[in-house]
Design a protein around this motif. Structure first.
Motif: not given
Length: 579
Positions: A528-540, A563-573
């Motif tokens: 529900x959150x764009x990949x570009x914002x995932x790393x900051x959320x993951x660190x927090x 976690x970010x590897x999981x997000x990347x696999x689901x972010x083909x776009x």
């Protein structure tokens, strides 16, 4: 006794749970912590069984957190004359909507009829009539059809009227499938009759001298080399898409492989980019398949595909080809929508465990012959397996298994102990359920609503996801105001309503072991959150969760990386690095 909202259910208690698995003998061992296994655990404990439930991954890791996020009656199954399945599914949807009102919420579904498509207005009228009839008048509202194009424009300005003959409207529901799974398990644990542990893999079954199942050997996935025996009188295989891994010695009439895995993908957009007011059931202009475009509060979920899948069952992902198949029709029917990769927020993919039914004597079983119904199989060694079915009917599946196979086995294998055998024992309100009226009447909710510490979007989100536990979450922020901080501050609350207090709650009460458990399955932030914002959320989140779970800096870094590897696999776009 504390209420279920304060139930201690944390991975910090993992060693205690594992010790019980190693030392106790259970009436039932349930292998598989998806919604099917969770429903069985809830039903079994209500009947008086002592239960253990384990999963080799997280609870709801597989299909149970990657569905279309609906409890629905199966409107499209009417065309194949599966009236019994639709009737059953509608009844279960109504139960969930009434008895878990914060999590299971009414959603109008619009089914348009366009010239040249197979769903004519006559067919839609018949379908809506049957949906109403099979529902026995117990739905949220009665379905109807509309032919007046002006009314169409009033309801849905974004839907093209080119070739539009009219539409039907039925009522189904939104749901968080992963939350339903974890709350079902928690109710079993809350009864005092269940031990539940994720990341415990069953490696082989144990048999007695007569060759009958009497437990299973398990391996702690978090500690290499820690293998142990879980003793149980009855063993249930509820592993979904992994059913065939354990299922041996099948009765005659089943194919070599019972499960036919099919991949289903979903795409997520902001509602402002795909502006719809309701849910939609549309047909593909490519092959005529029916799929959904669903309003889910301020997001839109598009899906699903249904393609045979022969790759890694643990790692399905959406591809550009999958997405383009769905989006091409959305663009035609909603010409003003920004239904493109640039505006996509997220995606996820699941594998549906379609089950091959048992054939009659003399017929040849086929793996390509699958059913939407569930299958219950008792093997020669008394392993009881259940597979197939629908999310909406998980309670019926559990009851069917208990009444048809487990209770008769219990009379032989657990002598001297009696169990409740009545029907609909689990057809009762969820303990965490709460109406919005009751929630808004709570003094602490009124306090936060008037103080402005949280806005309406955030309070509505807490209510939807947690019900009674939202009150506990709010109370925790009064003790520690820092927990009011948003997890994704760069997005407005209508698209990112999560606060840090949800992390502390889920660590204490939802048994996550890894960061991905929290962000993908407990909070749904992964899709529900764009990949570009995932790393900051993951660190927090890793910092806060890690402080509670005893993660050092190296462990936090690894959790973020995984976690970010999981997000990347689901972010083909999205082809930029996640950092």
């Amino acid at each position: 006794m504390v209420g279920i909202e304060a139930l201690p259910f944390s991975s910090t208690d993992r060693e205690t749970m594992l010790a019980k698995l190693k030392s106790e003998e259970f009436d039932i061992l349930i292998i598989g912590g998806g919604v099917t296994g969770a429903g069985i655990a809830r039903d079994a404990t209500l009947r008086g069984f002592n239960v253990a439930i384990v999963d080799k991954n997280d609870f709801a890791f597989g299909t149970s957190s990657r569905s279309s996020k609906m409890a629905h009656g199966g409107f499209r199954y009417l065309k194949s004359f599966e009236f019994g399945l639709v009737k059953e599914s509608e009844a279960e949807r109504n139960w969930l909507r009434n008895d878990y009102p914060n999590l299971v919420r009414p959603l109008p579904i619009v089914a348009p009829s366009f010239e040249g498509e197979k769903y004519t207005m006559t067919i839609l009228k018949l379908g809506v009539f049957l949906y109403n009839f099979l529902d026995k008048g117990k739905n949220f509202r009665k379905g109807y059809t509309v032919k007046d194009i002006n009314k169409v424009k009033e309801m849905e300005q974004g839907l093209t009227t080119n070739g539009l003959r009219g539409f039907g409207v039925i009522y189904d529901t939104n749901i968080d499938d992963g939350r339903l799974t974890i709350e079902s398990i928690k109710e079993a644990v809350f009864s005092g009759k269940c031990v539940a542990a994720n990341y415990v893999k069953i490696t082989r079954l144990e048999h007695d001298a007569a060759g009958k199942c009497c437990g299973a050997w398990a391996s702690d996935q978090e500690k290499a080399g820690d293998e142990f025996l879980v003793k149980a009188r009855i063993v249930v295989n509820a592993t979904g898409i992994w059913t065939d891994t354990l299922l041996q010695n099948k009765p005659a009439g089943y194919p070599a492989k019972i499960i036919r895995p099919t991949k289903g993908v979903h795409l997520i957009f902001k509602q402002e980019d795909v502006p719809i007011n309701n849910g939609f059931g549309i047909t593909s202009h490519i092959d005529g398949r029916f799929y959904f475009v669903l309003r889910r509060e301020n997001h839109v979920v598009i899906g699903t595909t249904d393609t045979d899948y022969k790759e890694d069952l643990d790692g399905p992902a959406c591809t550009k080809e999958d997405a383009e198949y769905l989006l091409s029709t959305v663009r035609l029917k909603f010409p003003g929508a920004k239904a493109d990769f640039e505006h996509m927020v997220g995606s996820y993919a699941g594998v549906r465990p379609l089950a091959a039914p048992r054939v009659k004597e003399g017929e040849t079983p086929s793996e390509s012959s699958v059913s939407r119904n569930h299958e219950i199989i008792r093997s020669e060694d008394d392993l009881v397996s259940i597979c197939g079915g629908k999310l909406s009917t998980f309670r019926v599946m559990a009851e069917d298994l208990m009444l048809k196979e487990v209770l008769p086995l219990a009379k032989v294998k657990i002598p001297g102990k009696t169990f409740d055998s009545k029907k609909n024992i689990a057809r009762k309100p969820y303990l965490m359920g709460m109406t919005r009226q009751a929630f808004d009447a709570e003094p602490i909710v009124k306090e936060f609503a008037t103080s402005g510490k949280l806005d309406g979007e955030q309070l509505a989100h807490l209510y939807r996801q947690y019900g009674k536990a939202a009150l506990l979450i709010l109370a925790s922020t009064k003790e520690e105001p820092k927990l009011l901080e948003p997890i994704v501050p760069s997005e407005p609350s209508k698209y990112a309503p999560w606060i840090l207090a949800e992390v502390t709650f889920t660590v204490l009460h939802d048994s996550p072991v890894h960061l991905v458990d929290i962000l993908a399955r407990r909070l749904e932030i992964q899709w529900m959150v764009h990949p570009s914002k995932q790393a900051a959320a993951a660190r927090l989140v890793a910092s806060l969760a890690g402080s509670m779970l005893g993660w050092d800096k190296a462990r936090q870094a690894q959790e973020i990386k995984d976690y970010l590897a999981y997000v990347q696999r689901n972010s083909f776009f999205y082809d930029k690095p996640l950092e």
